[in-house]
Design a protein around this motif. Structure first.
Motif, PDB file in Angstrom:
ATOM      1  N   VAL A 158     -15.826  13.803   3.823  1.00 49.83           N
ATOM      2  CA  VAL A 158     -14.531  13.635   3.163  1.00 49.83           C
ATOM      3  C   VAL A 158     -13.557  13.035   4.180  1.00 49.83           C
ATOM      4  N   ASP A 159     -12.888  11.980   3.779  1.00 50.91           N
ATOM      5  CA  ASP A 159     -11.929  11.324   4.674  1.00 50.91           C
ATOM      6  C   ASP A 159     -10.505  11.743   4.338  1.00 50.91           C
ATOM      7  N   GLN A 160      -9.646  11.638   5.348  1.00 48.71           N
ATOM      8  CA  GLN A 160      -8.212  11.760   5.044  1.00 48.71           C
ATOM      9  C   GLN A 160      -7.660  10.346   5.040  1.00 48.71           C
ATOM     10  N   VAL A 161      -7.141   9.937   3.898  1.00 47.44           N
ATOM     11  CA  VAL A 161      -6.559   8.596   3.826  1.00 47.44           C
ATOM     12  C   VAL A 161      -5.045   8.710   3.739  1.00 47.44           C
ATOM     13  N   VAL A 162      -4.401   7.736   4.335  1.00 48.07           N
ATOM     14  CA  VAL A 162      -2.952   7.607   4.171  1.00 48.07           C
ATOM     15  C   VAL A 162      -2.718   6.232   3.556  1.00 48.07           C
ATOM     16  N   VAL A 163      -2.269   6.241   2.324  1.00 50.34           N
ATOM     17  CA  VAL A 163      -2.073   4.981   1.598  1.00 50.34           C
ATOM     18  C   VAL A 163      -0.572   4.707   1.507  1.00 50.34           C
ATOM     19  N   VAL A 164      -0.162   3.545   1.966  1.00 52.67           N
ATOM     20  CA  VAL A 164       1.268   3.186   1.900  1.00 52.67           C
ATOM     21  C   VAL A 164       1.451   2.163   0.785  1.00 52.67           C
ATOM     22  N   VAL A 165       2.293   2.501  -0.181  1.00 49.97           N
ATOM     23  CA  VAL A 165       2.486   1.610  -1.332  1.00 49.97           C
ATOM     24  C   VAL A 165       3.953   1.536  -1.708  1.00 49.97           C
ATOM     25  N   GLY A 224       9.514   4.216   4.962  1.00 42.53           N
ATOM     26  CA  GLY A 224      10.275   2.979   5.167  1.00 42.53           C
ATOM     27  C   GLY A 224      10.831   2.489   3.849  1.00 42.53           C
ATOM     28  N   PRO A 225      11.651   1.424   3.909  1.00 46.30           N
ATOM     29  CA  PRO A 225      12.391   0.994   2.714  1.00 46.30           C
ATOM     30  C   PRO A 225      11.463   0.683   1.526  1.00 46.30           C
ATOM     31  N   GLY A 226      11.658   1.429   0.399  1.00 46.50           N
ATOM     32  CA  GLY A 226      10.943   1.132  -0.840  1.00 46.50           C
ATOM     33  C   GLY A 226       9.471   1.470  -0.832  1.00 46.50           C
ATOM     34  N   GLU A 227       9.016   2.209   0.178  1.00 44.24           N
ATOM     35  CA  GLU A 227       7.585   2.524   0.230  1.00 44.24           C
ATOM     36  C   GLU A 227       7.327   4.027   0.354  1.00 44.24           C
ATOM     37  N   GLN A 228       6.166   4.440  -0.159  1.00 46.41           N
ATOM     38  CA  GLN A 228       5.745   5.836  -0.074  1.00 46.41           C
ATOM     39  C   GLN A 228       4.427   5.915   0.666  1.00 46.41           C
ATOM     40  N   ALA A 229       4.233   6.974   1.455  1.00 48.90           N
ATOM     41  CA  ALA A 229       2.932   7.214   2.099  1.00 48.90           C
ATOM     42  C   ALA A 229       2.278   8.393   1.394  1.00 48.90           C
ATOM     43  N   ILE A 230       1.110   8.129   0.827  1.00 47.89           N
ATOM     44  CA  ILE A 230       0.362   9.173   0.131  1.00 47.89           C
ATOM     45  C   ILE A 230      -0.778   9.621   1.042  1.00 47.89           C
ATOM     46  N   THR A 231      -0.815  10.911   1.347  1.00 49.67           N
ATOM     47  CA  THR A 231      -1.919  11.437   2.154  1.00 49.67           C
ATOM     48  C   THR A 231      -2.853  12.214   1.230  1.00 49.67           C
ATOM     49  N   ALA A 232      -4.134  11.900   1.311  1.00 47.79           N
ATOM     50  CA  ALA A 232      -5.085  12.556   0.399  1.00 47.79           C
ATOM     51  C   ALA A 232      -6.430  12.731   1.077  1.00 47.79           C
ATOM     52  N   LEU A 233      -7.163  13.733   0.605  1.00 46.65           N
ATOM     53  CA  LEU A 233      -8.539  13.935   1.056  1.00 46.65           C
ATOM     54  C   LEU A 233      -9.444  13.333  -0.017  1.00 46.65           C
ATOM     55  N   VAL A 234     -10.268  12.385   0.374  1.00 50.72           N
ATOM     56  CA  VAL A 234     -11.095  11.671  -0.607  1.00 50.72           C
ATOM     57  C   VAL A 234     -12.526  11.562  -0.082  1.00 50.72           C
ATOM     58  N   PRO A 235     -13.531  11.882  -0.927  1.00 57.68           N
ATOM     59  CA  PRO A 235     -14.913  11.710  -0.470  1.00 57.68           C
ATOM     60  C   PRO A 235     -15.170  10.277  -0.006  1.00 57.68           C
ATOM     61  N   ALA A 236     -15.849  10.137   1.148  1.00 56.01           N
ATOM     62  CA  ALA A 236     -16.092   8.802   1.709  1.00 56.01           C
ATOM     63  C   ALA A 236     -16.854   7.919   0.728  1.00 56.01           C
TER      64      ALA A 236
END
Ligand code: GDP
Ligand code: MG
Length: 688
Positions: free
Chosen positions: A597-604, A630-642
C-alpha cells in the motif's frame, strides 16, 4: 563564432505547452539572425532544433536543443525545450543553466497546463520570465483574452510591452508601448510606422499603465514622473530590466513565429532587457562541507558544469556545459570533482541542433559542448586540479511510470546493461530498477511517451531490442494462525544417504515485524551445528514463495524437535527438512496474501478535487487528509494499494486534464481482500 564576455551573453530557455510554437520560434530567430538561409518547418522535419528522427516521426520535440545566434553584439544561447509533460526532465536541465525563461503561449489556445507547470518550476528557481504570445496570425487568435489569462494565472507582474496590429490573417505588426511606434512586417521585413488611428486610444492607455508600472519600481524615476518628466525609453528599459532580473516583472511581447512577424524585436528585447549571467545570483558550489558562491568572472579560475549528455551517432559521448567562471580552452585539462578523474577537453564546439562549430575558447556565462569526456556525466563539475568544488546535483523530476523490460534475444541481453547505462547517461530522468521481489527489470519514465521513447532509443541508438510487460506488484503472503509441521528429508537408498527431520511451530508476528527463528531444541534432538541449516532452509523456502507463490513475511518459527542420523545427516539434509517443514506448516496456518500500500499525495486544482477523491475511492484508496497546497490547489493524502496505481500517471493526467500531479512512496503491507485473491493469482500465473 567568437567567445564573448558574460555581459554580452543571453542564456534563454524557450518553454511552454506542447505545440505553442517554441521550435518554430527558434527557427524564425535563427533565420532573422542570418544563421540559416531558409526556414525549416516542424511538419517537414526540417527545423534545426527537432533534429532527432524520433522528433520527426512524432512531429514535436522530445529533448532540449541548443540554437545559439549572434544579435547586435550579443550571443543568444537559445535552448529549445519540449512541451510535453513526459519530457519535463529536459526542461529542468535547461532551466538550470538559463538566465531567462521565455514562455511561448499560443494566442489561440492561451495559457495551458504546460505553461502553468513550467511557470511553477521557474518560480521555484526564482528565474526571470518573459512571455512571447505566438500564432497571432491564426484564426481565433485573441491577444486580449490571452493577456487576461496571463494576468489571472501569473499576477500583476505581467506587463505587456507590445500590442498586435491587426488580427488573425490580417495580423501584420506590433505597436511598441514604450516608444509609441508601430512596426509593420511584409515577408518578415520590418518597417516603422505611426500607431494606427483605430488603436491609438487603447495604445496610449496601455502605454501609460506600463510606464506607471515601471516608474513605481524606482523612487527617483517616480518623483520625476510625478513632476511631469516622462523618462526616456532607454531609462524605462533599464528600470524594467531590473524588474525582470528580480523576477517581479514579466514582459509580454507578441508575434508570429511562422510568419516571422516581430521576431527581430523579440531578439532586441532579449538583448536589451533580458538578464545576462552577471545579472543572476552567482553559482553556488560546495567544497568539502562548506558552500561558496562563484560569480561569472572570466579572469577567475575555470569552472564548468555539465548540464546535458548526448550519445551522438558520429562523435559518441557529447557533454553540454556552462562555464561558471574563468575561460575554458580547447585541450585544457580539468578535473571531474565527483570522480577525481582528469579530463582533457578535446576540441570545444558550439552545438546548434546537431551541427558542430569548432570553438577555441568559451568564457564565463557561456554554453558550449565537448566530445569524448571519459567519465563525466550530467550534473558533474569540471574544475582545476586541486580545487574539488562541486555544483549541487540537479534533482530530476520523479519518474513514476514503470514498465517491465525483457531483452528480446540473448545478444540483446548481453548488451542490455551497457545500453541502459548509456540511456540514463543521456536522460537522467529515466530510472532503471532491478526488482528482486518480482524478478523484473523495470524502466521508469515520467509518462508512457517518455518510456516509449526510451525503449525506441534503446533500439535505434544502442541497437538493443526489448519487449515490455506490465509492471508486477510485489505481493507477499503471511499466516493468520499458529500451526505445527514436520519436515522429513530422507534419501537412504544405498551409498551415502541423506537424513534430517525437523519439527517446527509457526505463528504470525505483527505486520511488518518480519521473520523470527527460535531454537527450542532440547536434549540434543538435533545437533547445534544443524540448527542454522534448518533456519536457512526455512528462510529460502519463504523467500521462494508460499502457498500463493509470494515471498512469505511476518512469521515466527520455533524449531522444537527433530531427528538426525549419525552418518546420513548433513547441513544439506536439514536445509531440505527445513524447507519441507515450513511449506507444510504454511498451508495449515491460514495463509493470506499481502499487498503493498502506498501513500500518495495528489495535488489538484480545487475545482476537480471531488473527481480525484472519487477516483481514489474507486481504487480502494483511504483518504487521510486534504489540505490547501498553494493558490487554488488542494493536496490530497491517501493510502492506496500499489496495484491500483500501476497506470496512475496516465489516468490522473486524463482525469485532471494534466493539472494533477502526485508523489508516492511505499507505506505498508496490508491484507489483499479475499475477493481479489483469485484474480491476482491468475494474473501472476499468466505472467509467469
Ligand atoms: N499559424 C501559426 N502556426 C504556428 C506558429 N508557430 C508555430 N506554429 C505551428 O504550430 C505547430 C507546433 O509548432 P512547434 O514549433 O513544434 O511547437 P512546440 O511544440 O512548442 O515546439 C506547428 O505546426 C507549427 O507550424 C505561428 O506563429 N503561427
Ligand atoms: Mg518543439
Amino acid at each position: 563564432m567568437t567567445s564573448l564576455p558574460p555581459e554580452k551573453i543571453r542564456n534563454v530557455a524557450l518553454v511552454g505547452h506542447g505545440a505553442s510554437g517554441k521550435t518554430t520560434l527558434a527557427e524564425a530567430l535563427l533565420h532573422v539572425a542570418g544563421v540559416t538561409a531558409r526556414r525549416g518547418r516542424v511538419e517537414d522535419g526540417t527545423t534545426v532544433c527537432d533534429h532527432d528522427p524520433i522528433e520527426h516521426s512524432r512531429g514535436g520535440s522530445v529533448s532540449m536543443s541548443l540554437a545559439p545566434f549572434m544579435w547586435k553584439g550579443h550571443k543568444v544561447n537559445l535552448i529549445d525545450t519540449p512541451g510535453e509533460p513526459d519530457f519535463v526532465g529536459e526542461v529542468h536541465a535547461a532551466l538550470r543553466v538559463a538566465d531567462l525563461a521565455v514562455f511561448v503561449v499560443s494566442a489561440v489556445e492561451g495559457v495551458q497546463v504546460g505553461t502553468e507547470a513550467v511557470w511553477r518550476l521557474a518560480v521555484e528557481q526564482g528565474l526571470p520570465r518573459m512571455v512571447f504570445v505566438n500564432k497571432l496570425d491564426r484564426e481565433r487568435a485573441d491577444f486580449e483574452r490571452t493577456l487576461d489569462q496571463l494576468r489571472s494565472r501569473f499576477g500583476a507582474g505581467i506587463a505587456p510591452l507590445e500590442l498586435p496590429i491587426g488580427s488573425e490573417a490580417a495580423f501584420r505588426g506590433v505597436a511598441d508601448l514604450l516608444s509609441d511606434v508601430a512596426w509593420l512586417y511584409e515577408d518578415g521585413v520590418a518597417s516603422k510606422a505611426e500607431i494606427p488611428e483605430d488603436m491609438e486610444a487603447l495604445e496610449h492607455q496601455v502605454h501609460d499603465n506600463l510606464v506607471e508600472g515601471i516608474v513605481v519600481a524606482d523612487d527617483a524615476l517616480m518623483e520625476r514622473y510625478l513632476d511631469g518628466d516622462v523618462p526616456a525609453v532607454e531609462e524605462l528599459e533599464r528600470t524594467l530590466a531590473i524588474g525582470v532580473d528580480e523576477a517581479s516583472v514579466f514582459p509580454v511581447i507578441c508575434g508570429s513565429a511562422l510568419k516571422e512577424v516581430a521576431i527581430d524585436r523579440f531578439a532586441d528585447f532579449l538583448c536589451e532587457i533580458g538578464p545576462s549571467p552577471l545579472d543572476r545570483p552567482p553559482a553556488e558550489v560546495t567544497a568539502a562541507d562548506h558552500t561558496m558562491t562563484i560569480p561569472p568572472d572570466p579572469s577567475a579560475p575555470p569552472l564548468a558544469v555539465v548540464f546535458k549528455t548526448v550519445a551522438d551517432q558520429f562523435v559518441g559521448h557529447v557533454s553540454l556545459f556552462k562555464v561558471l567562471s574563468g575561460k575554458v580552452r580547447t585541450d585544457d585539462h580539468l578535473v571531474n570533482s565527483r570522480t577525481g578523474s582528469d579530463e582533457r577537453l578535446h576540441g570545444l564546439f558550439l552545438l546548434r541542433g546537431k551541427e558542430h562549430e569548432p570553438l577555441a575558447e568559451v568564457m564565463a556565462g557561456d554554453l558550449a559542448a565537448v566530445a569524448k569526456l571519459t567519465g563525466t556525466a550530467t550534473g558533474d563539475t569540471l574544475a582545476p586540479k586541486g580545487t574539488p568544488v562541486r555544483v549541487p546535483p540537479l534533482t530530476p523530476p520523479e519518474a513514476l511510470h514503470g514498465v517491465g523490460i525483457v531483452a528480446r534475444t540473448q545478444a540483446d541481453d548481453d548488451k542490455l546493461g551497457t545500453a541502459l547505462h548509456r540511456l540514463v547517461e543521456e536522460d537522467p530522468t529515466v530510472r532503471i530498477v532491478r526488482d528482486d521481489d518480482t524478478h523484473q527489470t523495470v524502466l521508469y519514465g515520467v509518462g508512457d511517451a517518455h518510456v516509449a521513447i526510451a525503449i525506441e532509443r534503446l533500439a535505434t541508438k544502442f541497437s538493443v531490442h526489448v519487449d515490455t510487460e506490465e509492471l508486477r506488484v510485489p505481493y507477499r503472503e503471511t499466516i493468520t494462525q499458529a500451526a505445527q509441521a514436520e519436515g522429513r528429508h530422507k534419501k537412504q537408498s544405498g551409498g551415502h544417504g541423506q537424513f534430517g527431520v525437523c519439527n517446527i511451530r509457526l505463528a504470525p508476528t505483527g505486520r511488518g515485524e518480519g521473520f523470527q527463528f527460535t531454537d527450542k531444541i532440547v536434549g540434543g534432538a538435533i545437533s547445534r551445528s544443524y540448527v542454522p541449516a534448518v533456519q536457512k532452509g526455512v528462510e529460502e523456502a519463504m523467500a521462494a514463495g508460499g502457498v500463493f507463490g509470494f515471498p512469505v513475511v511476518d512469521v515466527a518459527v520455533e524449531l522444537y524437535d527433530g531427528k538426525e542420523h549419525s552418518v546420513d545427516s548433513s547441513e544439506m539434509a536439514f536445509k531440505a527438512a527445513g524447507r519441507l517443514a515450513i511449506r507444510a506448516g504454511l498451508a495449515d496456518a491460514g495463509p493470506v496474501v499481502l499487498e503493498p500500500v502506498d501513500q500518495v499525495v495528489v495535488v489538484v486544482p480545487n475545482e476537480i478535487q471531488g473527481d480525484v477523491l472519487g477516483d481514489l475511492n474507486a481504487r480502494r484508496g483511504r483518504v487521510q487528509s486534504t489540505q490547501p497546497a498553494g493558490p487554488g490547489e488542494q493536496a490530497i493524502t491517501a493510502l492506496v494499494p500499489a496495484a491500483e496505481l500501476v497506470r496512475y500517471v496516465i489516468e490522473l493526467r486524463s482525469l485532471t486534464g494534466g493539472r494533477g500531479r502526485f508523489t508516492t512512496r511505499h507505506d505498508h503491507y496490508d491484507l489483499l481482500p479475499t475477493h481479489l485473491v483469485d484474480k491476482v493469482r491468475r494474473e501472476v500465473a499468466a505472467d509467469a
